[in-house]
Design an enzyme around this catalytic site. Sequence first.
Site, PDB file in Angstrom:
ATOM      1  N   THR A   2      -4.276  -1.295   0.884  1.00  0.00           N
ATOM      2  CA  THR A   2      -3.578  -2.680  -0.013  1.00  0.00           C
ATOM      3  C   THR A   2      -2.554  -2.278  -1.358  1.00  0.00           C
ATOM      4  O   THR A   2      -3.886  -1.411  -2.113  1.00  0.00           O
ATOM      5  CB  THR A   2      -3.403  -3.754   0.093  1.00  0.00           C
ATOM      6  N   GLY A 157       4.792   0.784  -3.461  1.00  0.00           N
ATOM      7  CA  GLY A 157       4.820   0.497  -1.310  1.00  0.00           C
ATOM      8  C   GLY A 157       6.685   2.531  -1.822  1.00  0.00           C
ATOM      9  O   GLY A 157       6.582   2.924  -0.565  1.00  0.00           O
ATOM     10  N   CYS A 160       3.045   4.499  -2.228  1.00  0.00           N
ATOM     11  CA  CYS A 160       1.677   4.803  -1.096  1.00  0.00           C
ATOM     12  C   CYS A 160       1.787   4.711   0.578  1.00  0.00           C
ATOM     13  O   CYS A 160       2.783   3.888   0.463  1.00  0.00           O
ATOM     14  CB  CYS A 160       0.469   3.616  -2.275  1.00  0.00           C
ATOM     15  N   THR A 163       0.774   1.063   1.532  1.00  0.00           N
ATOM     16  CA  THR A 163       1.536   0.292   1.307  1.00  0.00           C
ATOM     17  C   THR A 163       3.129   0.219   1.711  1.00  0.00           C
ATOM     18  O   THR A 163       3.818   1.350   1.852  1.00  0.00           O
ATOM     19  CB  THR A 163       1.500   0.073  -0.930  1.00  0.00           C
TER      20      THR A 163
END
EC number: 3.4.25.2
Length: 176
Positions: A2, A157, A160, A163
């Site tokens: 995350t 986001g 990654c 994410t």
Amino acid sequence: MTTIVSVRRNGKVVMGGDGQVSLGNTVMKGNAKKVRRLYNGQVIAGFAGATADAFTLFERFEAQLQKHSGHLVRAAVELAKEWRTDRSLSRLEAMLAVANKDASLIITGNGDVVEPEDGLIAMGSGGGYAQAAARALLNKTDLSAREITEAALNIAGDICVFTNHNLTIEEQDLAE
């Protein structure tokens, strides 16, 4: 994993996280809430790592907050001690970011309690990307803490694979 980001700026502390839960290389859930309020809404906390482990740590941290009347640093240090010395806790794979009107801290299973000098926390699989983005925005723009947090999470986001863009954002005035 995350990405969790927290920014302190202009009388506010903001913490946000994405909603992706992965099992290996498979996305299992896209709308998890990894940032929440603790201690009657006075503390914002977020986690990166194993979800079940994080819930255990949230419970333990909230118990420490109750025990120490909401004193964030004391509760964090006591949780870190407990985490490092308790056999069952020592196997937990998660990190916590916690913040209130007084401080922003990272708590790790190694017993570390770190208060970043610039009030910026970025951790998790996309933490490096988010930290670079947030630091640039802090240094070169007048964006609000919330805008910086959202932008940093969205950049993480984009880069990654662990994410996503389903964000949970909590904000607190430092005067509260």
